[in-house]
Structures are given as structure tokens and as C-alpha cells.
Design a protein around this motif. Structure first.
Motif, PDB file in Angstrom:
ATOM      1  N   HIS A 152       9.064   1.999   1.724  1.00  0.00           N
ATOM      2  CA  HIS A 152      10.178   2.538   2.503  1.00  0.00           C
ATOM      3  C   HIS A 152       9.941   2.236   3.981  1.00  0.00           C
ATOM      4  O   HIS A 152       8.896   2.601   4.536  1.00  0.00           O
ATOM      5  N   GLU A 191       8.563   4.735   6.778  1.00  0.00           N
ATOM      6  CA  GLU A 191       7.366   5.518   6.464  1.00  0.00           C
ATOM      7  C   GLU A 191       6.118   4.772   6.947  1.00  0.00           C
ATOM      8  O   GLU A 191       5.459   4.062   6.195  1.00  0.00           O
ATOM      9  N   HIS A 203       2.909   6.632   1.464  1.00  0.00           N
ATOM     10  CA  HIS A 203       4.271   6.993   1.906  1.00  0.00           C
ATOM     11  C   HIS A 203       4.214   8.096   2.950  1.00  0.00           C
ATOM     12  O   HIS A 203       3.178   8.672   3.199  1.00  0.00           O
ATOM     13  N   ASN A 204       5.393   8.398   3.516  1.00  0.00           N
ATOM     14  CA  ASN A 204       5.574   9.594   4.331  1.00  0.00           C
ATOM     15  C   ASN A 204       6.783  10.350   3.818  1.00  0.00           C
ATOM     16  O   ASN A 204       7.665   9.767   3.190  1.00  0.00           O
TER      17      ASN A 204
HETATM   18 ZN    ZN Z   1       8.520   6.712   0.390  1.00  0.00          ZN
END
Ligand code: ZN
Length: 354
Positions: free
Chosen positions: A54, A57, A150-151
Motif C-alpha cells: 500500500h 504505508e 504495513h501501517n
Molecule cells: Zn496495508
């Protein structure tokens, strides 16, 4: 933006010129998904990190850049490391690190393990192709572990997600955080794929949060210097949370955030909904308001495909209220994440462990 979905670039043992002075220049020097291999003391084995599935992120990329500039130059990792930086185009769209995927594109973390399906119209077909290229870049080194960084869109504590709870997944998670979520959701995410090795996703915390970048850096460094993945000393206990479900809007219901009931149509969540990421929501506590369509604005689909919303929530006049003590994850006021992904993940507290 025209994307070349067949592109994937490889860099082995990057030099100063490849890494650039800061992580933003580093990102902008890439043209598409990029694989960075770092040679370890033991050249037979690989440990793989993926990040930027993503584009908004950044913790994984920031931490990777710091690891390459500060640590690798001092000490080689125990094994080879492979870093795969995925949605470079989305992350490079200005302002940097603000787009989960490029406008008009598709969430690549819903495109793994599938042949292009009915969801993939012409413009979307490439995302499945890219997902399979990334998968291939993981499989070709037969890794002894995979960690996907991820974030969350909004502030929250760090947690790990895995499709299995094993000693190894718990130990790996303990290098980053103290919560492991067992997920058996099938939505085409990378975590559902089987790479014949321990595989966890780390949600490092909020995407703007320095602490999240720190967690990612510290975790990468520890994994890189850990002698054996099979015998990690688990420093802290890791709590396991079983099978959260995703609360989603239904029928293109509208979404708003507010302090008070403002009579919006669709669903209105309390504007401090993110606070619930740090604690729990109690039975009979309200999370927001809904219009005359009531619970029909929302859905909570379980593993069997049934909508079990009623078992978790009820309405009190026009309020959306918890039926049980609930734990919420990834609650966000980022409207596009909430609409495209979910309003939040939720699990009943004190449910029997299975
Ligand atoms: Zn993500």
C-alpha cells in the motif's frame, strides 16, 4: 498514469548511489516494483521482507532505507535478505506516501492467489499480474520466513497478523509487538498465500507515526541478526487474538464522522473512533449513528459468508451500539480507507479460543 505491470527490477547489494541520501529520493529513484538483495554471512538462506503493498504505508521503506544506510555498512546480516518494494508508483504519486493505490487503480493486496476474476475489468487486470510477480520473487528464493510490513491509516498500537499460530510466528511477532491476530479471512491478500515458511504481516502503527518507523527498523535489524529463525528467544509474551471480522458499508451507504448526531444519511461514526484502537469498546457503548435503514447500512461477513452483524451490534434508537465487549483494530477516520477496506476490524472479547 500508465503502469507497466510486467516490470520488476532487481538490485543486488545496493551501493550508496542506489540507496540515495534519504528515503524519499530512494523511492523516487525506483520506477516500479523493486527487489533488493543483501548478501548475508550464510549465502544459502534467505529471509524476505515485503513492503509498500500500500503506497501510503511508508514505515517498511523508511526502516529498510535506514537499515541499508546504518546497519548493513557495519555488519552483514546472518542470512541473505530480500526486500521487495511493491507499489512504487502509488507511493511516488505526489504528495508522496498518500495513495493506497493510484487513483483508478486497485488494491493489490486483494489480488493475490487468484486468476483475474469478474472483479478485474480491463483496467484492473494488471494488478493480479503484479501480485503474481511479487509472489514469484518470494518463492524463487525459497525463504525461511516472510514478513510483510504495513501501517494503519490512523494511530494505533503495533500488531502482527498471521494465518497460523505457531511457535515461529509468535517468536517473529515478538520482535515487533505483543499482539498476534489470527486471520482466516479470504480476500486475496498476500498473507493468505502459503510460502512453506512462517509468514506474518506487521501493522507497524499509524503511517505518520515515528514510533511505527522505529518498530519496523528495530524488527528488521533483529531479524537480520538472529542466528536461527527456529530458536528466537521470545522476549515478551504475545497475546493471540482470534479471527477478527471486517465491518463494512453496504449498498454504497454514505459515511460521515461527527462528534454528535447530525442526522447524516447512511452511517456516522464518532469522530474519535480511532481511540478505540488503544482499548476496547464495551457492551452497550455507542460507536456512532445510523439513518432509517438501521443495521442494513452495514455488514460483518464471517468465514462462511454469513452476515453476523446482529451478533456484534444493535441499534438503540438511531445509535450504533456494541452488543458485547469488543476489541477494535484499524479503526480510522480516513474515509477512503474506511470505504475501500473497512470501517474497522472487530473481535468479541472473551470469546472461547478455538
Ligand atoms: Zn496495508
Amino acid at each position: 498514469m500508465d503502469i507497466d505491470f510486467s516490470e520488476i527490477n532487481y538490485i543486488k547489494d545496493p551501493t550508496w548511489q542506489d540507496i540515495h541520501a534519504d528515503y524519499e529520493q530512494f523511492l523516487l529513484s525506483m520506477t516500479g516494483p523493486t527487489v533488493i538483495d543483501v548478501s548475508g554471512k550464510n549465502q544459502e538462506k534467505y529471509r524476505v521482507f515485503t513492503t509498500l503493498l500500500h503506497g501510503n504505508e511508508p514505515s517498511g521503506l523508511i526502516a529498510l532505507h535506514r537499515y541499508l544506510t546504518e546497519v548493513v555498512t557495519q555488519e552483514k546480516p546472518i542470512t541473505n535478505l530480500r526486500f521487495i518494494i511493491c507499489s512504487v508508483e502509488a507511493a511516488s504519486t505526489r504528495p508522496l506516501f498518500t495513495q493506497r493505490f493510484i487513483p483508478g487503480g486497485m488494491d493489490i493486496n486483494r489480488c493475490f492467489g487468484k486468476q483475474c476474476s469478474f472483479q478485474c475489468n480491463e483496467g484492473h487486470r494488471g494488478y493480479c499480474q503484479r501480485a503474481s510477480l511479487i509472489e514469484q520473487a518470494i518463492r524463487e528464493v525459497n525463504p525461511e520466513m516472510v514478513i510483510d510490513l504495513h501501517n494503519s491509516s490512523s494511530p494505533g498500537p503495533t500488531f502482527a497478523i498471521s494465518a497460523f499460530v505457531t511457535t515461529q510466528s509468535l517468536s517473529l511477532a515478538s520482535l515487533f509487538c505483543q499482539t498476534l491476530i489470527l486471520s482466516d479471512l479470504t480476500m486475496g491478500s498476500m498473507i493468505e498465500q502459503d510460502f512453506n515458511c512462517p509468514f506474518i504481516t506487521i501493522e507497524c502503527g499509524g503511517c505518520q507515526d515515528e514510533q511505527a518507523h522505529e518498530v519496523a527498523f528495530s524488527g528488521i535489524s533483529q531479524v537480520a541478526h538472529c542466528e536461527s529463525i527456529g530458536y528466537i528467544h521470545q522476549e515478551k509474551p504475545v497475546e493471540v487474538i482470534y479471527r477478527p471480522l471486517r465491518l463494512q458499508l453496504k449498498n454504497e451507504a454514505k459515511l460521515s464522522y461527527a462528534k454528535h448526531d447530525e442526522g447524516h444519511s447512511g452511517v456516522t461514526l464518532k469522530d474519535n473512533i480511532e481511540c478505540f484502537n488503544f482499548g476496547s469498546a464495551h457492551q452497550d457503548e455507542m460507536l456512532g449513528w445510523i439513518d432509517g435503514n438501521g443495521l442494513d447500512n452495514l455488514q460483518l461477513i464471517d468465514k462462511r459468508g454469513d452476515n453476523v452483524l446482529d451478533e456484534y451490534f444493535y441499534t438503540r434508537e438511531n445509535q450504533l451500539v456494541c452488543r458485547h465487549n469488543l476489541r477494535l483494530f484499524k479503526a480510522t477516520t480516513n474515509k477512503s480507507t474506511a470505504i475501500n477496506d473497512c470501517l474497522f476490524y472487530v473481535v468479541k472479547l472473551s470469546q472461547p479460543e478455538s
